[in-house]
Structure formats: C-alpha cells, structure tokens
Enzyme design. Structure first.
Site, PDB file in Angstrom:
ATOM      1  N   GLU A 120       0.814  -1.210   0.000  1.00  0.00           N
ATOM      2  CA  GLU A 120       0.000   0.000   0.000  1.00  0.00           C
ATOM      3  C   GLU A 120       0.848   1.261   0.000  1.00  0.00           C
ATOM      4  O   GLU A 120       1.971   1.258   0.483  1.00  0.00           O
ATOM      5  CB  GLU A 120      -0.895   0.013   1.256  1.00  0.00           C
ATOM      6  CG  GLU A 120      -1.932  -1.085   1.222  1.00  0.00           C
ATOM      7  CD  GLU A 120      -2.807  -1.144   2.470  1.00  0.00           C
ATOM      8  OE1 GLU A 120      -3.989  -1.462   2.325  1.00  0.00           O
ATOM      9  OE2 GLU A 120      -2.323  -0.886   3.574  1.00  0.00           O
ATOM     10  N   CYS A 133       3.500   8.476   1.666  1.00  0.00           N
ATOM     11  CA  CYS A 133       4.027   7.469   2.586  1.00  0.00           C
ATOM     12  C   CYS A 133       4.244   6.188   1.773  1.00  0.00           C
ATOM     13  O   CYS A 133       3.309   5.598   1.256  1.00  0.00           O
ATOM     14  CB  CYS A 133       3.018   7.265   3.709  1.00  0.00           C
ATOM     15  SG  CYS A 133       3.545   6.067   4.921  1.00  0.00           S
ATOM     16  N   CYS A 140       5.938  -7.076   7.157  1.00  0.00           N
ATOM     17  CA  CYS A 140       7.133  -6.728   7.917  1.00  0.00           C
ATOM     18  C   CYS A 140       7.457  -7.885   8.835  1.00  0.00           C
ATOM     19  O   CYS A 140       6.553  -8.517   9.381  1.00  0.00           O
ATOM     20  CB  CYS A 140       6.895  -5.453   8.740  1.00  0.00           C
ATOM     21  SG  CYS A 140       8.372  -4.884   9.599  1.00  0.00           S
ATOM     22  N   CYS A 144       6.377  -5.666  15.768  1.00  0.00           N
ATOM     23  CA  CYS A 144       6.137  -4.706  16.847  1.00  0.00           C
ATOM     24  C   CYS A 144       4.689  -4.916  17.289  1.00  0.00           C
ATOM     25  O   CYS A 144       3.797  -5.028  16.445  1.00  0.00           O
ATOM     26  CB  CYS A 144       6.348  -3.278  16.372  1.00  0.00           C
ATOM     27  SG  CYS A 144       8.029  -3.009  15.786  1.00  0.00           S
ATOM     28  N   CYS A 147       1.621  -2.727  16.015  1.00  0.00           N
ATOM     29  CA  CYS A 147       1.567  -2.395  14.580  1.00  0.00           C
ATOM     30  C   CYS A 147       0.864  -3.500  13.793  1.00  0.00           C
ATOM     31  O   CYS A 147       1.224  -4.665  13.884  1.00  0.00           O
ATOM     32  CB  CYS A 147       2.980  -2.198  14.048  1.00  0.00           C
ATOM     33  SG  CYS A 147       3.055  -1.967  12.258  1.00  0.00           S
ATOM     34  N   GLU A 196      10.247  -2.582   7.005  1.00  0.00           N
ATOM     35  CA  GLU A 196      11.410  -1.948   7.624  1.00  0.00           C
ATOM     36  C   GLU A 196      12.403  -1.606   6.503  1.00  0.00           C
ATOM     37  O   GLU A 196      13.054  -2.497   5.948  1.00  0.00           O
ATOM     38  CB  GLU A 196      12.025  -2.918   8.651  1.00  0.00           C
ATOM     39  CG  GLU A 196      13.394  -2.524   9.163  1.00  0.00           C
ATOM     40  CD  GLU A 196      13.493  -1.085   9.648  1.00  0.00           C
ATOM     41  OE1 GLU A 196      12.744  -0.695  10.556  1.00  0.00           O
ATOM     42  OE2 GLU A 196      14.316  -0.330   9.100  1.00  0.00           O
ATOM     43  N   SER A 227      12.174   6.114   8.062  1.00  0.00           N
ATOM     44  CA  SER A 227      11.893   5.712   9.441  1.00  0.00           C
ATOM     45  C   SER A 227      12.354   4.281   9.674  1.00  0.00           C
ATOM     46  O   SER A 227      12.022   3.378   8.905  1.00  0.00           O
ATOM     47  CB  SER A 227      10.386   5.818   9.711  1.00  0.00           C
ATOM     48  OG  SER A 227      10.088   5.313  10.988  1.00  0.00           O
ATOM     49  N   SER A 249      11.934   4.890  15.434  1.00  0.00           N
ATOM     50  CA  SER A 249      10.771   4.481  16.224  1.00  0.00           C
ATOM     51  C   SER A 249      11.238   4.061  17.604  1.00  0.00           C
ATOM     52  O   SER A 249      11.667   2.931  17.792  1.00  0.00           O
ATOM     53  CB  SER A 249      10.075   3.313  15.523  1.00  0.00           C
ATOM     54  OG  SER A 249       9.573   3.738  14.282  1.00  0.00           O
ATOM     55  N   LEU A 250      11.163   4.974  18.553  1.00  0.00           N
ATOM     56  CA  LEU A 250      11.690   4.683  19.890  1.00  0.00           C
ATOM     57  C   LEU A 250      10.619   3.993  20.749  1.00  0.00           C
ATOM     58  O   LEU A 250      10.800   2.875  21.201  1.00  0.00           O
ATOM     59  CB  LEU A 250      12.190   5.978  20.536  1.00  0.00           C
ATOM     60  CG  LEU A 250      13.058   5.792  21.768  1.00  0.00           C
ATOM     61  CD1 LEU A 250      14.313   4.999  21.454  1.00  0.00           C
ATOM     62  CD2 LEU A 250      13.433   7.143  22.372  1.00  0.00           C
ATOM     63  N   HIS A 251       9.530   4.702  21.009  1.00  0.00           N
ATOM     64  CA  HIS A 251       8.327   4.137  21.633  1.00  0.00           C
ATOM     65  C   HIS A 251       8.453   3.682  23.082  1.00  0.00           C
ATOM     66  O   HIS A 251       7.441   3.423  23.735  1.00  0.00           O
ATOM     67  CB  HIS A 251       7.761   2.966  20.809  1.00  0.00           C
ATOM     68  CG  HIS A 251       7.484   3.300  19.385  1.00  0.00           C
ATOM     69  ND1 HIS A 251       6.886   4.464  18.993  1.00  0.00           N
ATOM     70  CD2 HIS A 251       7.740   2.619  18.236  1.00  0.00           C
ATOM     71  CE1 HIS A 251       6.773   4.485  17.669  1.00  0.00           C
ATOM     72  NE2 HIS A 251       7.295   3.381  17.194  1.00  0.00           N
ATOM     73  N   ASN A 328      -3.026   4.342  16.773  1.00  0.00           N
ATOM     74  CA  ASN A 328      -4.131   4.070  15.850  1.00  0.00           C
ATOM     75  C   ASN A 328      -4.590   2.634  16.045  1.00  0.00           C
ATOM     76  O   ASN A 328      -3.810   1.713  15.843  1.00  0.00           O
ATOM     77  CB  ASN A 328      -3.679   4.283  14.410  1.00  0.00           C
ATOM     78  CG  ASN A 328      -3.407   5.744  14.118  1.00  0.00           C
ATOM     79  OD1 ASN A 328      -4.249   6.607  14.375  1.00  0.00           O
ATOM     80  ND2 ASN A 328      -2.224   6.042  13.611  1.00  0.00           N
ATOM     81  N   CYS A 371      -0.866   5.596  10.485  1.00  0.00           N
ATOM     82  CA  CYS A 371       0.339   4.858  10.901  1.00  0.00           C
ATOM     83  C   CYS A 371      -0.031   3.540  11.545  1.00  0.00           C
ATOM     84  O   CYS A 371      -0.847   3.495  12.460  1.00  0.00           O
ATOM     85  CB  CYS A 371       1.106   5.619  11.974  1.00  0.00           C
ATOM     86  SG  CYS A 371       1.618   7.234  11.522  1.00  0.00           S
TER      87      CYS A 371
HETATM   88  N1  SAH Z   1       9.094   0.069   9.935  1.00  0.00           N
HETATM   89  C1  SAH Z   1       9.436   1.414  10.090  1.00  0.00           C
HETATM   90  C2  SAH Z   1       8.584   2.390   9.294  1.00  0.00           C
HETATM   91  C3  SAH Z   1       7.111   2.136   9.178  1.00  0.00           C
HETATM   92  S1  SAH Z   1       6.033   2.486  10.500  1.00  0.00           S
HETATM   93  C4  SAH Z   1       9.413   1.783  11.550  1.00  0.00           C
HETATM   94  O1  SAH Z   1       8.908   1.016  12.344  1.00  0.00           O
HETATM   95  O2  SAH Z   1       9.946   2.832  11.890  1.00  0.00           O
HETATM   96  C5  SAH Z   1       5.887   4.233  10.685  1.00  0.00           C
HETATM   97  C6  SAH Z   1       5.632   4.642  12.149  1.00  0.00           C
HETATM   98  O3  SAH Z   1       4.305   4.269  12.589  1.00  0.00           O
HETATM   99  C7  SAH Z   1       6.592   3.960  13.112  1.00  0.00           C
HETATM  100  O4  SAH Z   1       7.082   4.873  14.054  1.00  0.00           O
HETATM  101  C8  SAH Z   1       5.698   2.945  13.764  1.00  0.00           C
HETATM  102  O5  SAH Z   1       6.216   2.543  14.986  1.00  0.00           O
HETATM  103  C9  SAH Z   1       4.396   3.691  13.873  1.00  0.00           C
HETATM  104  N2  SAH Z   1       3.236   2.821  14.149  1.00  0.00           N
HETATM  105  C10 SAH Z   1       3.097   1.514  13.875  1.00  0.00           C
HETATM  106  N3  SAH Z   1       1.880   1.074  14.288  1.00  0.00           N
HETATM  107  C11 SAH Z   1       1.239   2.124  14.822  1.00  0.00           C
HETATM  108  C12 SAH Z   1      -0.068   2.309  15.370  1.00  0.00           C
HETATM  109  N4  SAH Z   1      -0.945   1.309  15.444  1.00  0.00           N
HETATM  110  N5  SAH Z   1      -0.407   3.537  15.806  1.00  0.00           N
HETATM  111  C13 SAH Z   1       0.464   4.576  15.694  1.00  0.00           C
HETATM  112  N6  SAH Z   1       1.697   4.465  15.168  1.00  0.00           N
HETATM  113  C14 SAH Z   1       2.092   3.258  14.732  1.00  0.00           C
HETATM  114 FE1  SF4 Z   2       7.559  -3.330  11.035  1.00  0.00          FE
HETATM  115 FE2  SF4 Z   2       7.691  -0.709  11.601  1.00  0.00          FE
HETATM  116 FE3  SF4 Z   2       5.410  -2.117  12.028  1.00  0.00          FE
HETATM  117 FE4  SF4 Z   2       7.552  -2.543  13.572  1.00  0.00          FE
HETATM  118  S1  SF4 Z   2       6.359  -0.615  13.420  1.00  0.00           S
HETATM  119  S2  SF4 Z   2       6.224  -4.123  12.671  1.00  0.00           S
HETATM  120  S3  SF4 Z   2       9.215  -2.280  12.110  1.00  0.00           S
HETATM  121  S4  SF4 Z   2       6.363  -1.695  10.047  1.00  0.00           S
END
Ligand code: SAH
Ligand code: SF4
Length: 398
Positions: A120, A133, A140, A144, A147, A196, A227, A249-251, A328, A371
């Site tokens: 997508e 985007c 992936c 995570c 996600c 990723e 990212s 992506s620290l989180h 989200n 996201c």
């Molecule tokens: N794989 C890469 C880039 C894609 S995700 C990465 O993880 O950085 C883009 C951003 O959206 C990342 O910071 C990811 O952690 C965040 N993200 C993933 N799932 C999400 C969700 N459900 N709600 C908000 N942000 C989310």
């Molecule tokens: Fe992959 Fe980024 Fe989603 Fe983590 S947040 S599962 S690295 S797309």
C-alpha cells in the site's frame, strides 16, 4: 561491494523465495533502472556501446523527468527506433487494485506486484505540503506489538522499481509531470509505509537515488524521511549512501517496555541505538533526528517516561525532535490510545526539557491508512477465509 547485513537473531527477515518476474511476453520493464542499468539492457538487446549510452540517457530523462510510459512520445529518439524499443521493453507502473479517499482527503492505494503480492501507499495532503508514505516491503518481519503491518504473514522485499514506482504512480495521479521545482502537490516522501526500510537497504537506496536525482524526480533529500525501528548496523550506511532525514521508532525508554513493543530492541538496545543516532552522518541542529513515540495508555505514557526520554536524548547530545503519535487502533490490538490530557502532559514535559514534541494528527483513520494500520485487504481476506474454514470445520465436528 556491499557487506551483507549481520543476522539479527530470531527477528531476521524471512526470505520468501521469489522467481525473477519475467513478463509473459518476454519484454523487460525499465521502471526503477539507473542510467547504467538502462545502458546494459539496451546493449544486451543489441545496441552498440555508443548508441546504448546515448539512448540510455534519453530514456532515463523521459522516464523519470517526464513520466513517459510510451516510447512513441520520445521525440529525440528517432521514430524508426520506437517499434524496436516497444518490442523489447515496457515502462511499467505498479498495478492498482483499489484506491480509497478518506474524509480528510488522505488517499490510499492498494497495489499489486506482478507475482501477486499486495502493498500500500498513502498520500497525505496538507495546506502547505503533500506527503507520500511509501512502502519498502510487503508486510514486515519485525512484529512490533502495536503495529498491524507486523502481523502480516507474507513478507518480501519490494524491488527498486516497485518503490520508485509508488512515487511515479502518485505523480501520475496528481498530474505532476514533467518534474517541476515549484507548485507541486507531492512535496515530501516518508519511508513509513509497510516494512522496515533498512531490511531492504539496497533497493530502498537505489529507489531513493532516482527520487533525489535533480534531473529526474528531483525531490530534495531534505524532503525525504526514512523511518527505522532501529536496525543499528545499517544506520551509518543509510546516512552515508542515502543521506535523507532519519526518523527512529523509539516508543519506549526502558528495556522492559521497548523489548515488548519493538522486539528488535532485544538485539539492538536503547543505548546502542541512541549512540548510532548521535553518529548519524548529516544530523545537526538544522537537520534533527525525529524520534517517533506511539502513545499507549498505561504502557509508555507516564510523566516519568517523558522525563526519562528527555534525559536520554540529552545524555547523547542528540539534535532531536520528538513526534508523539496517538495510537491508531486496529482489530485485535492489545493496546489503547493514551487520553488527550495524558498526551498533552507528556508533550509539555518534553517541551520544557527544551525538545520540540508535537503530537501527530492521525490522518486517514477511516480508511485504515493511518500509521500502523496498513495491512492489505488480500491478507485480511485470507484471514477471513481461514476463519470461515475453521468455523466450517468446527460445525462439521472435525
Ligand atoms: N518500519 C518502520 C517504518 C514504518 S512504520 C518503523 O517502524 O519505523 C511508521 C511509524 O508508525 C513507526 O514509528 C511505527 O512505529 C508507527 N506505528 C506503527 N503502528 C502504529 C499504530 N498502530 N499507531 C500509531 N503508530 C504506529
Ligand atoms: Fe515493522 Fe515498523 Fe510495524 Fe515494527 S512498526 S512491525 S518495524 S512496520
């Protein structure tokens, strides 16, 4: 020579076997090829070296600056050569399976590769900019926990053509050919779609080189952000060989929490990651590194977490900004989004620590384009199909 990427334990990309995609008619697709690759293909098809070099240069310009998909429009290439080109080559685009528009103007496209994989891309229009985007992989491997993309079973790297093809398709849709320096709708690119990007380094680099070339798609590296979830061994190369803005992506700010949310943390921990950020080529106060931080109720959103975040960023003397992303939701997710008051308080603490910490406005939630919501309809369908089959089995008493 490219050094192969070190193998990061159990969270290594699962290679999905994939035959090179050969078109049924035997023609080669020129999308995503560099000038040198074009020259090689032309020579293979029978042009002498001098001709191949000249035609490669012309073709490259038509493909990436003018957006041509038809050899017939190439006025500086002699008419007699057009049928020969069309006999050997095509200039493709990703196949569009479906397009959706959100009530906030965000657009999402479901695309399909020639070997039947879906991915997508999302376009997010704003008053002063338009951001595309872009996906780097189908699915992936990094799981995570917050996600949706990370729950997809199918994974394969997208080719350079499929990556740059997303940008070109968006340009087609927006009517933005030839490349112009002013007045564009598509002004920015974020490598924040599915996948990723640093697990598909070569293809992402090659695609972004085409996007950044001033004679081609001509988007400045300052308007492109990559990212990563923290693939530490590839970060220096990303800075040197691509040179775009970095988002990380620290989180989470403790090992326990980040290990849960971003399992890659078990391989490359927070300290190691922040040290790699501090060494990122090109990062300075004018070009800060963005730290993405998803706001999860009761998991990572306390005042103490915010203070620890400031401490960590200061300790590593990072030219940083923090992007707070309200979580989200997606069906079956184990988290909830933090309350607005909590997010505000978290953001204030970081601002007071001297670091900017805006809250990202979710876009395209109604069409699952925000996201972390990307997961292809085909995959959803296959799950639904599986559920149906399971239900049928249960009914049949199997
Ligand atoms: N794989 C890469 C880039 C894609 S995700 C990465 O993880 O950085 C883009 C951003 O959206 C990342 O910071 C990811 O952690 C965040 N993200 C993933 N799932 C999400 C969700 N459900 N709600 C908000 N942000 C989310
Ligand atoms: Fe992959 Fe980024 Fe989603 Fe983590 S947040 S599962 S690295 S797309």
């Amino acid at each position: 020579m490219n050094v192969p990427m070190p193998i990061p334990g159990h969270i290594d990309p699962v290679p999905v076997p994939r035959d090179p995609v050969v078109r049924a008619d035997g023609r080669r697709d020129l999308l995503g090829r560099s000038k040198d690759e074009l020259r090689g293909l032309l020579a293979e098809a029978g042009l002498d070296p001098k001709q191949a070099k000249l035609r490669a240069k012309q073709l490259w310009h038509w493909i990436y600056n003018r957006g041509a998909t038809d050899f017939g429009v190439m006025t500086d290439i002699s008419k007699t050569m057009h049928p020969w080109l069309a006999e050997h080559f095509v200039i493709g685009r990703p196949d569009v399976v479906e397009g959706q528009v959100s009530s906030d103007g965000t657009r999402k496209w479901l695309l399909r590769s020639p070997d039947g994989h879906d991915y997508e891309m999302v376009f997010i229009p704003d008053a002063d900019r338009g951001t595309l985007c872009v996906s780097s992989q189908v699915g992936c491997t990094l799981t995570c926990t917050f996600c949706h993309t990370g729950t997809m079973r199918l994974v394969r790297n997208l080719t350079a053509g499929e990556i740059v093809g997303q940008v070109m398709l968006a340009r087609d849709a927006l009517g933005e050919w030839p490349s112009q320096p002013e007045g564009r709708l598509l002004t920015n690119i974020v490598m924040m779609g599915m996948g990723e990007p640093l697990y598909n380094f070569d293809n992402v680099r090659d695609a972004l080189k085409l996007v950044m070339d001033g004679d081609g798609l001509a988007l400045s590296k300052r308007r492109i952000t990559l990212s990563t979830s923290g693939v530490v061994p590839m970060m220096a190369r990303a800075g040197e060989e691509i040179g775009v803005n970095l988002a990380v992506s620290l989180h989470g700010v403790t090992k326990e929490v980040r290990d849960e949310l971003v399992p890659l943390n078990k391989k490359y921990g927070i300290e190691e990651l922040l040290a790699a950020c501090a060494a990122y080529p090109g990062a300075n106060n004018a070009r800060r590194i963005t730290f993405e931080y998803v706001m999860l109720k009761g998991r990572n959103d306390s005042d103490e977490d915010a203070r620890e975040l400031v401490r960590l960023l200061r300790k590593h003397k990072l030219p940083a900004k923090v992007n707070l992303i309200p979580f989200n939701p997606w069906p079956g997710a184990a988290y909830e989004c933090s309350d607005p008051d909590r997010i505000r308080s978290f953001s204030n603490i970081i601002f007071e620590g001297g670091i900017s910490a805006p809250v990202r406005t979710p876009r395209g939630r109604d069409i699952d384009a925000a996201c972390g919501q990307l997961k292809t309809a085909a995959e959803k369908k296959s799950r639904a199909q599986k559920d149906r089959e399971a239900a049928e089995k249960a009914l049949a008493g199997v």
